[in-house]
Design a protein around this motif. Structure first.
Motif, PDB file in Angstrom:
ATOM      1  N   LYS A  75     -11.920   3.883  -6.311  1.00  0.00           N
ATOM      2  CA  LYS A  75     -11.100   2.723  -6.652  1.00  0.00           C
ATOM      3  C   LYS A  75     -11.338   1.622  -5.629  1.00  0.00           C
ATOM      4  O   LYS A  75     -11.823   1.864  -4.539  1.00  0.00           O
ATOM      5  N   GLN A  76     -10.959   0.405  -5.991  1.00  0.00           N
ATOM      6  CA  GLN A  76     -11.129  -0.743  -5.106  1.00  0.00           C
ATOM      7  C   GLN A  76      -9.768  -1.287  -4.711  1.00  0.00           C
ATOM      8  O   GLN A  76      -8.858  -1.349  -5.527  1.00  0.00           O
ATOM      9  N   TYR A  77      -9.649  -1.685  -3.438  1.00  0.00           N
ATOM     10  CA  TYR A  77      -8.393  -2.186  -2.905  1.00  0.00           C
ATOM     11  C   TYR A  77      -8.644  -3.489  -2.157  1.00  0.00           C
ATOM     12  O   TYR A  77      -9.606  -3.600  -1.406  1.00  0.00           O
ATOM     13  N   VAL A 107      -7.441  -5.635   0.819  1.00  0.00           N
ATOM     14  CA  VAL A 107      -6.679  -5.349   2.028  1.00  0.00           C
ATOM     15  C   VAL A 107      -6.779  -6.507   3.017  1.00  0.00           C
ATOM     16  O   VAL A 107      -7.729  -7.290   2.986  1.00  0.00           O
ATOM     17  N   ILE A 112      -1.634   0.788   2.257  1.00  0.00           N
ATOM     18  CA  ILE A 112      -2.142   1.136   0.934  1.00  0.00           C
ATOM     19  C   ILE A 112      -2.082   2.650   0.758  1.00  0.00           C
ATOM     20  O   ILE A 112      -2.093   3.404   1.723  1.00  0.00           O
ATOM     21  N   VAL A 117      -4.137   5.683  -0.973  1.00  0.00           N
ATOM     22  CA  VAL A 117      -5.464   5.997  -1.503  1.00  0.00           C
ATOM     23  C   VAL A 117      -5.549   7.488  -1.806  1.00  0.00           C
ATOM     24  O   VAL A 117      -4.665   8.260  -1.451  1.00  0.00           O
TER      25      VAL A 117
END
Length: 98
Positions: free
Chosen positions: A10-12, A14, A20, A22
């Protein structure tokens, strides 16, 4: 400054100081890890090169998600199965981008 990081498929997005959640990562609470797969970085509307850019984060906790109930039933066959699942995840606090 912000960065877009890929971890656990997945992409976050930040920034320094963000927390976050994960997919599970190895490590104990309080240890520091580096996320090397930076896809994009920038400040405001300006984008910067991601060559050699890493994001450092501190593991806040290893936890479990909410319980998901899996219920299967087939009509008129006296078939019922109930199963629960709690996914493991890691809570990270982003310390620096650079």
């Amino acid at each position: 400054m912000f960065a877009i990081v890929r971890t656990g498929g997945k992409q976050y997005r930040v920034a320094a100081g963000d927390k976050i959640v994960v997919e599970k990562l190895d490590g104990e609470a309080g240890s520091t890890i580096t996320l090397g797969d930076v896809l994009l970085a920038g400040e405001g509307g300006d984008f910067k090169s991601t060559d050699g850019l890493t994001v450092s984060a501190e593991i806040v906790a290893q936890a479990k998600a909410e319980k998901v109930i899996v219920f299967k039933k087939r009509r008129r066959h006296n078939y019922r199965r109930k199963n629960g699942h709690r996914q493991n995840h890691t809570i990270l606090k982003i310390t620096a981008i650079g």
